[in-house]
Design an enzyme around this catalytic site. Structure first.
Site, PDB file in Angstrom:
ATOM      1  N   THR A 183     -16.597  36.481  35.664  1.00 36.94           N
ATOM      2  CA  THR A 183     -15.413  36.565  34.820  1.00 36.94           C
ATOM      3  C   THR A 183     -15.872  36.958  33.429  1.00 36.94           C
ATOM      4  O   THR A 183     -16.976  36.618  33.042  1.00 36.94           O
ATOM      5  CB  THR A 183     -14.740  35.178  34.737  1.00 36.94           C
ATOM      6  OG1 THR A 183     -14.399  34.734  36.045  1.00 36.94           O
ATOM      7  CG2 THR A 183     -13.494  35.215  33.872  1.00 36.94           C
ATOM      8  N   ARG A 211      -5.239  33.680  46.803  1.00 32.84           N
ATOM      9  CA  ARG A 211      -6.115  32.749  46.093  1.00 32.84           C
ATOM     10  C   ARG A 211      -6.044  32.974  44.587  1.00 32.84           C
ATOM     11  O   ARG A 211      -6.051  34.100  44.102  1.00 32.84           O
ATOM     12  CB  ARG A 211      -7.553  32.916  46.573  1.00 32.84           C
ATOM     13  CG  ARG A 211      -8.567  31.962  45.922  1.00 32.84           C
ATOM     14  CD  ARG A 211      -9.299  32.596  44.772  1.00 32.84           C
ATOM     15  NE  ARG A 211     -10.383  31.744  44.257  1.00 32.84           N
ATOM     16  CZ  ARG A 211     -11.098  32.012  43.174  1.00 32.84           C
ATOM     17  NH1 ARG A 211     -10.852  33.108  42.466  1.00 32.84           N
ATOM     18  NH2 ARG A 211     -12.062  31.200  42.776  1.00 32.84           N
ATOM     19  N   VAL A 212      -6.001  31.881  43.838  1.00 31.45           N
ATOM     20  CA  VAL A 212      -6.054  31.916  42.373  1.00 31.45           C
ATOM     21  C   VAL A 212      -7.175  30.989  41.935  1.00 31.45           C
ATOM     22  O   VAL A 212      -7.289  29.859  42.415  1.00 31.45           O
ATOM     23  CB  VAL A 212      -4.721  31.462  41.744  1.00 31.45           C
ATOM     24  CG1 VAL A 212      -4.851  31.351  40.227  1.00 31.45           C
ATOM     25  CG2 VAL A 212      -3.607  32.430  42.115  1.00 31.45           C
ATOM     26  N   GLY A 213      -8.011  31.459  41.032  1.00 30.90           N
ATOM     27  CA  GLY A 213      -9.118  30.653  40.536  1.00 30.90           C
ATOM     28  C   GLY A 213      -8.798  29.984  39.220  1.00 30.90           C
ATOM     29  O   GLY A 213      -7.638  29.803  38.834  1.00 30.90           O
ATOM     30  N   ASP A 214      -9.847  29.645  38.492  1.00 30.57           N
ATOM     31  CA  ASP A 214      -9.679  28.924  37.230  1.00 30.57           C
ATOM     32  C   ASP A 214      -9.317  29.821  36.059  1.00 30.57           C
ATOM     33  O   ASP A 214      -8.762  29.355  35.059  1.00 30.57           O
ATOM     34  CB  ASP A 214     -10.980  28.186  36.883  1.00 30.57           C
ATOM     35  CG  ASP A 214     -12.101  29.171  36.558  1.00 30.57           C
ATOM     36  OD1 ASP A 214     -12.509  29.917  37.470  1.00 30.57           O
ATOM     37  OD2 ASP A 214     -12.569  29.201  35.403  1.00 30.57           O
ATOM     38  N   GLY A 235     -17.788  31.470  36.938  1.00 35.67           N
ATOM     39  CA  GLY A 235     -18.457  30.969  38.132  1.00 35.67           C
ATOM     40  C   GLY A 235     -17.466  30.577  39.204  1.00 35.67           C
ATOM     41  O   GLY A 235     -16.397  31.173  39.322  1.00 35.67           O
TER      42      GLY A 235
END
Length: 321
Positions: A183, A211-214, A235
């Site tokens: 990122t 999917r969704v990350g941080d 990460g």
């Protein structure tokens, strides 16, 4: 604002807080002028930090600098983790996540955004033009069209070729420090001492559809408080989400910890929560109101770039394992 100042003044006088306390120190810093502009960003993206740093040098706001800085990587099709050219999900869709925060604490984000290279700019429009913080999927895409963003094809020839090769074995195992889950997160402090941040990503390569990350989640991928400082993460998003790490770092700095101490505490929190921590990477960078920087990660190999006083330098991060 009057009530806020009254509470601050009465609290400090009533408790007899010493002048050297962390709270008073940050309140005094917030009144200072002539801050030295600083830009930091995750990984080694020197073109992004150079763009933002040069803007700060010319007197641009921290908010404009972080947006324009990460846009450099969103537009670079050689970067397969951000913007156009980002690796697709398991269904072949390139979907983007991004968020942005301004010095006043306002925030905007988009998740599962298609057809728009500059997800961070759409996120800024969410912040400035809507009563919401997050827009998702088709709604985010429709909003982007309404704001004048042209529809774009994000799957490049190179990323499509890599995807077809992945389909042969369909192995899903993120590789530590390999650009399939990275990122760009950026923090800037301008000459007025105002801090802003942005975070943008195409997410895990070949992730599950939806999917969704941080990265677009305020408090996880990015958080800041203009009286204290800010933090951004990169990460394995799932681990970062569960720890709300960026918010934790800012709160630790509020209590008086240095950016470095705060980043280390946040990584240790992730390690304690995840017995399999050796199998993935998670990293944080942080910037406080003084312009001090911190960085820490689980695995050796993460680095961050810093623009300060006309110099654009990459630094290896300290690490746990």
């Amino acid at each position: 604002m009057k009530r806020r100042h009254f509470i601050k003044n009465t609290s400090l006088s009533g408790l007899g807080v010493a002048a050297a306390s962390p709270l008073l120190e940050y309140l005094n810093l917030s009144k200072m002028a002539n801050f030295q502009p600083v830009c930091i960003a995750t990984w080694n993206f020197p073109n992004a930090s150079l763009k933002a740093g040069e803007m700060l040098k010319q007197g641009a706001s921290a908010l404009d600098a972080v947006e324009q800085g990460v846009m450099v990587e969103e537009a670079d099709i050689r970067n397969t983790t951000v913007g156009r050219g980002g690796a697709p999900d398991r269904e072949g869709n390139v979907t983007l996540d991004a968020c942005i925060m301004d010095p006043s604490g306002n925030a905007g984000a988009v998740v599962y955004l298609k057809n728009n290279t500059h997800a961070v700019s759409v996120a800024r429009k969410v912040m400035e033009e809507t009563p919401h913080v997050i827009l998702a999927g088709e709604g985010a895409d429709q909003f982007a069209r309404e704001m004048g963003f042209e529809k774009e094809e994000l799957l490049t020839e190179a990323s499509e070729k890599a995807y077809k090769e992945w389909l042969i074995k369909k192995e899903y195992k993120p590789l530590i420090n390999i650009e399939n889950h990275d990122t760009i997160g950026m923090l800037c402090i301008d000459e007025k001492g105002d801090i802003a941040g942005a975070c943008t990503s195409s997410g895990l390569s070949y992730k599950m559809n939806g999917r969704v990350g941080d990265s677009p989640i305020i408090g996880a991928g990015l958080y800041l408080d203009n009286e204290v400082g800010g933090a951004v993460a990169t990460g394995m998003g799932e681990a970062i989400l569960k720890s709300v790490g960026s918010f934790l770092i800012v709160e630790l700095m509020r209590q008086g910890k240095s950016p470095q101490e705060a980043c280390e505490t946040a990584i240790l929190r992730i390690i304690n929560q995840n017995p399999n921590y050796k199998d993935f990477q998670a990293a944080f960078i942080a910037l406080n109101k003084k312009g001090e920087v911190g960085s820490y990660c689980i695995q050796k190999g993460f680095s961050y770039v810093e623009y300060r006083a006309g110099e654009n330098r990459n630094f290896p991060s300290k690490y746990y394992f």
